[in-house]
Motif scaffolding. Structure first.
Motif, PDB file in Angstrom:
ATOM      1  N   LEU A 134       0.863  -1.176   0.000  1.00  0.00           N
ATOM      2  CA  LEU A 134       0.000   0.000   0.000  1.00  0.00           C
ATOM      3  C   LEU A 134       0.897   1.222   0.000  1.00  0.00           C
ATOM      4  O   LEU A 134       1.717   1.398   0.909  1.00  0.00           O
ATOM      5  CB  LEU A 134      -0.911  -0.005   1.225  1.00  0.00           C
ATOM      6  N   ILE A 135       0.741   2.052  -1.034  1.00  0.00           N
ATOM      7  CA  ILE A 135       1.579   3.238  -1.181  1.00  0.00           C
ATOM      8  C   ILE A 135       0.676   4.435  -1.444  1.00  0.00           C
ATOM      9  O   ILE A 135      -0.206   4.390  -2.303  1.00  0.00           O
ATOM     10  CB  ILE A 135       2.582   3.073  -2.341  1.00  0.00           C
ATOM     11  N   GLY A 136       0.892   5.500  -0.678  1.00  0.00           N
ATOM     12  CA  GLY A 136       0.135   6.734  -0.842  1.00  0.00           C
ATOM     13  C   GLY A 136       0.786   7.827  -0.022  1.00  0.00           C
ATOM     14  O   GLY A 136       1.876   7.637   0.544  1.00  0.00           O
ATOM     15  N   VAL A 137       0.125   8.950   0.089  1.00  0.00           N
ATOM     16  CA  VAL A 137       0.645  10.062   0.873  1.00  0.00           C
ATOM     17  C   VAL A 137       0.707   9.628   2.347  1.00  0.00           C
ATOM     18  O   VAL A 137      -0.308   9.304   2.954  1.00  0.00           O
ATOM     19  CB  VAL A 137      -0.242  11.319   0.715  1.00  0.00           C
ATOM     20  N   GLY A 138       1.901   9.561   2.891  1.00  0.00           N
ATOM     21  CA  GLY A 138       2.087   9.167   4.282  1.00  0.00           C
ATOM     22  C   GLY A 138       1.985   7.677   4.544  1.00  0.00           C
ATOM     23  O   GLY A 138       1.971   7.247   5.698  1.00  0.00           O
ATOM     24  N   VAL A 139       1.913   6.863   3.481  1.00  0.00           N
ATOM     25  CA  VAL A 139       1.771   5.406   3.631  1.00  0.00           C
ATOM     26  C   VAL A 139       2.723   4.712   2.660  1.00  0.00           C
ATOM     27  O   VAL A 139       2.742   5.021   1.470  1.00  0.00           O
ATOM     28  CB  VAL A 139       0.333   4.944   3.287  1.00  0.00           C
ATOM     29  N   ASN A 140       3.487   3.773   3.185  1.00  0.00           N
ATOM     30  CA  ASN A 140       4.318   2.919   2.346  1.00  0.00           C
ATOM     31  C   ASN A 140       4.516   1.628   3.129  1.00  0.00           C
ATOM     32  O   ASN A 140       5.428   1.516   3.943  1.00  0.00           O
ATOM     33  CB  ASN A 140       5.659   3.576   2.028  1.00  0.00           C
ATOM     34  N   GLY A 141       3.604   0.676   2.919  1.00  0.00           N
ATOM     35  CA  GLY A 141       3.635  -0.553   3.709  1.00  0.00           C
ATOM     36  C   GLY A 141       3.580  -1.794   2.850  1.00  0.00           C
ATOM     37  O   GLY A 141       3.150  -1.767   1.695  1.00  0.00           O
ATOM     38  N   ARG A 142       4.023  -2.884   3.451  1.00  0.00           N
ATOM     39  CA  ARG A 142       4.046  -4.175   2.766  1.00  0.00           C
ATOM     40  C   ARG A 142       3.625  -5.240   3.765  1.00  0.00           C
ATOM     41  O   ARG A 142       4.048  -5.216   4.926  1.00  0.00           O
ATOM     42  CB  ARG A 142       5.454  -4.445   2.261  1.00  0.00           C
ATOM     43  N   ARG A 143       2.825  -6.186   3.313  1.00  0.00           N
ATOM     44  CA  ARG A 143       2.396  -7.307   4.153  1.00  0.00           C
ATOM     45  C   ARG A 143       2.463  -8.575   3.332  1.00  0.00           C
ATOM     46  O   ARG A 143       2.282  -8.560   2.118  1.00  0.00           O
ATOM     47  CB  ARG A 143       0.951  -7.122   4.621  1.00  0.00           C
ATOM     48  N   GLU A 144       2.680  -9.681   4.008  1.00  0.00           N
ATOM     49  CA  GLU A 144       2.588 -10.983   3.354  1.00  0.00           C
ATOM     50  C   GLU A 144       2.224 -12.025   4.385  1.00  0.00           C
ATOM     51  O   GLU A 144       2.388 -11.807   5.590  1.00  0.00           O
ATOM     52  CB  GLU A 144       3.884 -11.351   2.638  1.00  0.00           C
ATOM     53  N   GLY A 145       1.698 -13.140   3.906  1.00  0.00           N
ATOM     54  CA  GLY A 145       1.326 -14.213   4.802  1.00  0.00           C
ATOM     55  C   GLY A 145       0.917 -15.456   4.033  1.00  0.00           C
ATOM     56  O   GLY A 145       0.678 -15.404   2.820  1.00  0.00           O
ATOM     57  N   PRO A 146       0.834 -16.572   4.733  1.00  0.00           N
ATOM     58  CA  PRO A 146       0.497 -17.840   4.067  1.00  0.00           C
ATOM     59  C   PRO A 146      -0.978 -17.903   3.685  1.00  0.00           C
ATOM     60  O   PRO A 146      -1.826 -17.260   4.291  1.00  0.00           O
ATOM     61  CB  PRO A 146       0.823 -18.882   5.140  1.00  0.00           C
ATOM     62  N   LEU A 147      -1.246 -18.689   2.655  1.00  0.00           N
ATOM     63  CA  LEU A 147      -2.611 -18.958   2.213  1.00  0.00           C
ATOM     64  C   LEU A 147      -2.861 -20.456   2.271  1.00  0.00           C
ATOM     65  O   LEU A 147      -1.958 -21.244   1.992  1.00  0.00           O
ATOM     66  CB  LEU A 147      -2.811 -18.496   0.767  1.00  0.00           C
ATOM     67  N   THR A 148      -4.089 -20.840   2.594  1.00  0.00           N
ATOM     68  CA  THR A 148      -4.447 -22.252   2.493  1.00  0.00           C
ATOM     69  C   THR A 148      -4.487 -22.606   1.014  1.00  0.00           C
ATOM     70  O   THR A 148      -4.577 -21.727   0.151  1.00  0.00           O
ATOM     71  CB  THR A 148      -5.833 -22.526   3.114  1.00  0.00           C
TER      72      THR A 148
END
Length: 176
Positions: A134-148
């Motif tokens: 997620l990238i925007g004004v004041g935001v620059n984040g990354r997430r990941e996780g397992p899926l079934t």
């Protein structure tokens, strides 16, 4: 999120409910979306909570969902996998500031509606994973996780075999 009897002053987070209501109203008025309210469980052992969804009328734009927890707090979902609990903890030691959490809510929501959410499924030796940015004004984040296996198969069938960059939400008045 369940109320923890060891947390005092949790009602300081009630401002999050007001801020989320105002944000949903603002987005509903500004963008071409359908707004839906339901009662849902956030987890198998959780009580029903009110869930508000904004679904853009273009399938290329990602949805936004906000669950209003009894804590009081919020669980925010952007697109398919970006999820944020506000507050993350709520205890005095973590000292989360409700005003800062309102700012996080607004920045993440506007990054989404401006087309700043990217998601994909990737396969690895141990199975499939989701990855989201997620990238925007004041935001620059990354997430990941397992899926079934089932979730990974459903995601690939839903178009996530290749990375998906969600489109900006269409505005009322037709300028976007």
């Amino acid at each position: 999120m369940r109320a923890d009897p060891h947390i005092t002053g949790a009602n300081r987070f009630a401002v999050l409910h007001d801020a989320a209501e105002a944000l949903l109203d603002e987005l509903d008025q500004r963008y071409v979306v359908d707004r839906r309210e339901t009662k849902e469980q956030l987890g198998p052992a959780e009580a029903l909570v009110r869930m508000e969804r904004l679904m853009p009328r273009t399938p290329a734009a990602a949805p936004l969902a906000i669950a209003f927890t009894d804590f009081p707090g919020l669980t925010v979902r952007l697109g398919r996998w970006w999820a944020e609990a506000l507050p993350a903890c709520g205890c005095e030691v973590c000292a989360e500031d409700p005003a800062q959490l309102v700012d996080v809510l607004r920045k993440q929501a506007f990054a989404l509606v401006e087309g700043g959410l990217w998601e994909r499924v990737r396969r690895g030796v141990g199975g499939s994973w989701f990855e989201t940015r997620l990238i925007g004004v004041g935001v620059n984040g990354r997430r990941e996780g397992p899926l079934t296996r089932r979730d990974a198969r459903d995601a690939r069938r839903g178009g996530f075999a290749a990375p998906v960059l969600w489109a900006p939400w269409p505005t009322r008045g037709g300028s976007d």
